[in-house]
Design a protein around this motif. Sequence first.
Motif, short mmCIF file in Angstrom:
data_model
loop_
_atom_site.label_atom_id
_atom_site.label_comp_id
_atom_site.label_asym_id
_atom_site.label_seq_id
_atom_site.Cartn_x
_atom_site.Cartn_y
_atom_site.Cartn_z
N SER A 236 0.83 -1.21 0.00
CA SER A 236 0.00 0.00 0.00
C SER A 236 0.86 1.25 0.00
O SER A 236 2.05 1.22 0.34
CB SER A 236 -0.93 0.02 1.22
OG SER A 236 -0.19 0.22 2.41
N GLU A 238 0.26 5.27 1.44
CA GLU A 238 -0.64 6.11 2.23
C GLU A 238 -0.05 7.51 2.34
O GLU A 238 1.16 7.69 2.44
CB GLU A 238 -0.81 5.51 3.64
CG GLU A 238 -1.77 6.27 4.52
CD GLU A 238 -1.97 5.62 5.88
OE1 GLU A 238 -2.79 6.13 6.68
OE2 GLU A 238 -1.29 4.60 6.16
N ARG A 281 -5.35 6.31 1.37
CA ARG A 281 -4.51 5.11 1.37
C ARG A 281 -4.88 4.28 0.15
O ARG A 281 -6.05 4.01 -0.09
CB ARG A 281 -4.70 4.30 2.65
CG ARG A 281 -3.82 3.06 2.74
CD ARG A 281 -3.86 2.47 4.15
NE ARG A 281 -3.01 1.28 4.26
CZ ARG A 281 -3.47 0.03 4.28
NH1 ARG A 281 -4.78 -0.20 4.21
NH2 ARG A 281 -2.65 -0.99 4.38
#
Length: 312
Positions: A236, A238, A281
Amino acid sequence: MTHLHRRQLFALLASAALPFGSAAQATKTQGRLVIIGGAEDRKQDRIILRKFLELSGGPNAKIRVINAASGVPDVVWASYQAVFQDLGALNCEVVPMLTRDDASEPNVVSQLAEADGIFITGGDQNRLMQCLWESPAAQAMHRAFHLNNTCIAGTSAGAAVMSRHMLAQGTPTPTPEKDGVSMDIGLSFMPNAIVDQHFSQRHRLSRLLSALAQRPDLLGVGIDEDTALVIEPNQSVEIVGRGAVTLVDPRRMRSNFDNADGGDKLEMLGLQLHVLPAGNRYVLPSNPKNRKQPVLLWDALSMLAKTGPMRG
């Protein structure tokens, strides 16, 4: 109450009694990069520094601060020492490393190798890399990140050194120019991007574009002040804080760079530019067919989330 129920209750109470740092460290599964655009809030909400402490494992985490980029390292350390202590960090120390020789000292290497969180302050990225380049200290940071799930954070100059291809210097210009910036080698935690910091506040888009004209195979990452790009490798991306991250993808660009002379204005056609505001995110889908983001953004984010190999 049955014997089984009592055991379950005792287990629940025991887990609730664990200190915050122990619980966080027990569930921490992967190191993170926290790349800060500079001028992060140290007096009010301190969102970014709280996030760094959390990702490092909480109050009991071993926080180590590198202030070698600064021209006034004692002043900088005193500031961060006060902030982290106020946030509840119980084990926060400065790394005694201001010179190239210091970066080979066993005490320095062990401090970094055993850290839960490493925070690199601002200053001059060239001064910092003169100290760290191909040093045992830099190798210890890589081992900590790749083997011990250590969180690595850097602000301003500390953000610039996160990439493999570091923007060393360059004066912002109204439009991109050939040879308007100079590049050097950073710590290589981010192999696929060039980072510029204080981005919107110092009007550095043209400076970043000048760098990308030299390296159109890389992404450009412009991070605003009091804003952090948090990378969970291959998982991910963010954005934390109060500004935005500008992500520039030049890989499909057409440019006159090869035919231009030094100082010439550059034509750069077909750039992809994405603005990622704080509070968002972006989780990379395990199956590309299920992605929700536009195809080109998903491709760029996947490239951005790939961290470099362990060095040393």
